[in-house]
Design an enzyme around this catalytic site. Structure first.
Site, PDB file in Angstrom:
ATOM      1  N   PRO A   1     -38.711 -81.398  93.135  1.00 32.65           N
ATOM      2  CG  PRO A   1     -39.254 -79.565  94.486  1.00 32.65           C
ATOM      3  CD  PRO A   1     -38.650 -80.938  94.533  1.00 32.65           C
ATOM      4  CG  MET A   2     -35.909 -80.551  89.225  1.00 27.61           C
ATOM      5  SD  MET A   2     -34.825 -81.675  88.288  1.00 27.61           S
ATOM      6  CE  MET A   2     -35.891 -83.134  88.148  1.00 27.61           C
TER       7      MET A   2
ATOM      8  CB  CYS B   1     -36.445 -71.373  94.603  1.00 30.77           C
ATOM      9  SG  CYS B   1     -36.171 -70.840  92.897  1.00 30.77           S
TER      10      CYS B   1
ATOM     11  CE  LYS C   1     -35.547 -79.387  97.109  1.00 30.33           C
ATOM     12  NZ  LYS C   1     -34.563 -78.342  96.747  1.00 30.33           N
TER      13      LYS C   1
ATOM     14  CG  ASN D   1     -31.868 -81.865  97.001  1.00 28.95           C
ATOM     15  OD1 ASN D   1     -32.074 -80.688  96.768  1.00 28.95           O
ATOM     16  ND2 ASN D   1     -31.770 -82.744  96.026  1.00 28.95           N
ATOM     17  N   GLY D   2     -28.758 -82.979  96.946  1.00 33.99           N
ATOM     18  CA  GLY D   2     -27.613 -82.329  96.323  1.00 33.99           C
ATOM     19  C   GLY D   2     -26.562 -83.308  95.828  1.00 33.99           C
ATOM     20  CG  ASP D   3     -23.517 -82.247  94.007  1.00 32.95           C
ATOM     21  OD1 ASP D   3     -24.188 -81.699  93.111  1.00 32.95           O
ATOM     22  OD2 ASP D   3     -22.561 -81.693  94.581  1.00 32.95           O
TER      23      ASP D   3
ATOM     24  N   GLY E   1     -32.765 -84.718  92.076  1.00 34.50           N
ATOM     25  CA  GLY E   1     -33.321 -83.848  91.049  1.00 34.50           C
ATOM     26  C   GLY E   1     -32.612 -84.010  89.726  1.00 34.50           C
ATOM     27  NE  ARG E   2     -27.995 -80.185  89.501  1.00 27.08           N
ATOM     28  CZ  ARG E   2     -26.736 -79.789  89.613  1.00 27.08           C
ATOM     29  NH1 ARG E   2     -26.166 -79.127  88.622  1.00 27.08           N
ATOM     30  NH2 ARG E   2     -26.039 -80.031  90.706  1.00 27.08           N
TER      31      ARG E   2
END
Length: 344
Positions: free
Chosen positions: A18-19, A124, A164, A228-230, A252-253
């Protein structure tokens, strides 16, 4: 424990993160359908190679439970953040707030809207969320977090409830914190491998995610763990899943910089024609879903992302920043492409 659709997924599964102001229904539909964009809008005679691939699970943008429960803003919140198309399934609605009873009522609404799951945002790190003592701030209040999860599960009915979160708020308390969450038996816990204070400025610590998986196993919990992450690519995600033994990987990104990521394609391999066709189709899709209800300028960040690897596209980027409709976008793109092919 209600696992719902999660139990049917082949591991390791991949999830679209989710972004906020990114993963609206138009964006999600583009990610799902990106494999069908082949550049034929500009070059119909050239043979096309097909690439298949989509996320196994998609998440909405995060939605305020206060806004969702307020009679004045409810319809607006649903229209803005909780619109979806059947091709997006399985789709999880993410919600955030602080009041456990409100989480229960919000979960009831989510269930009525037909989503496949509910996720609680406890990760968040933005100033607004922290000031309201919500999202990542809840890591400081594990007993309240437990009440929120339990109340959400009460309101969710048959839907699986997930969480999350991060490794900590201003320091790493991941094992202690995750134990609190596991005690409530959520279907899934997604771990963003940073503390909230670090936002996304430090490398993700996947070693901590591995330790959380071992904790889960020691507790004999059935909860799935998502890392999650990188994560830069599907290959990178599969490697991390293998090393750290997670059930799934959330990206995500990495997707925002490469809309084709879930097909396994590298950004430098996407043709100019495919990128331009994606811009046009995304613009019309956004307009179809949000015309006169959401500002068209939200699309600008997508235009920049699509054109990232297109040479000599500065003039087109500048023009698209002024576009106010899908028709204008298509006209600008076609004019630029005609000049582009003439110069080649």
């Amino acid at each position: 424990m209600k696992m719902g659709f999660w139990k049917k997924l082949k591991k390791p599964f991949f999830v679209l993160a989710p972004m906020h102001d990114v993963t609206d229904t138009a964006f999600r539909q583009m990610i799902v359908d990106i494999e069908n964009i082949d550049g034929s809008m500009f070059n119909p005679e050239k043979p096309k190679k097909r690439y298949s691939g989509r996320p196994d699970v998609l998440f909405t943008e995060f939605v305020s439970i206060d806004g969702l429960l307020h009679s004045y803003s409810r319809d607006k919140m649903i229209d803005r953040y909780l619109r979806f198309d059947e091709i997006e399934r399985p789709l999880v609605a993410q919600i955030w707030g602080r009041d456990p009873d409100k989480f229960k009522h919000a979960a009831e609404i989510i269930a009525e809207l037909g989503f496949d799951g509910i996720d609680i945002n406890m990760g968040c790190p933005t100033k607004h969320a922290v000031k309201a003592k919500t999202c990542s701030y809840l890591i400081n209040e594990p007993q309240l977090a437990q009440k929120i999860i339990k109340k959400t599960k009460e309101g969710a009915g048959h839907l699986p409830v997930s969480v999350k979160t991060r490794l900590g708020y201003d320091k790493d308390v991941s094992l202690e914190w995750i134990k609190y969450l596991l005690d409530t038996e959520p279907a899934v816990i997604t771990i963003h491998a940073r503390i909230a204070k670090h936002m996304s400025k430090y490398p993700a610590n996947w070693g901590k995610i591995g330790a959380i998986v071992r904790l889960r196993d020691q507790m004999k919990s059935q909860t799935y763990i998502i890392g999650n992450g990188d994560v830069k690519s599907l290959e990178d995600g599969r490697e991390k899943a293998h090393i750290y033994k997670v059930d799934g990987v959330m990206i995500g990104r990495g997707v925002f910089s490469n809309h084709w990521l879930f097909t396994g394609r590298n950004p430098e391999d996407i043709t100019v024609e495919e990128r331009l066709e994606a811009i046009i189709r995304h613009a019309y899709l956004y307009e179809k879903n949000f015309q006169d209800r959401r500002n068209f300028c939200v699309m600008r960040k997508n235009f920049k992302a699509y054109l990232k690897f297109v040479k000599n596209s500065k003039s087109l980027k500048m023009n698209l920043m002024q576009a106010r409709s899908a028709n204008e976008v298509e006209s600008m793109v076609r004019v630029w492409y005609n000049n582009y092919t003439t110069k080649e």
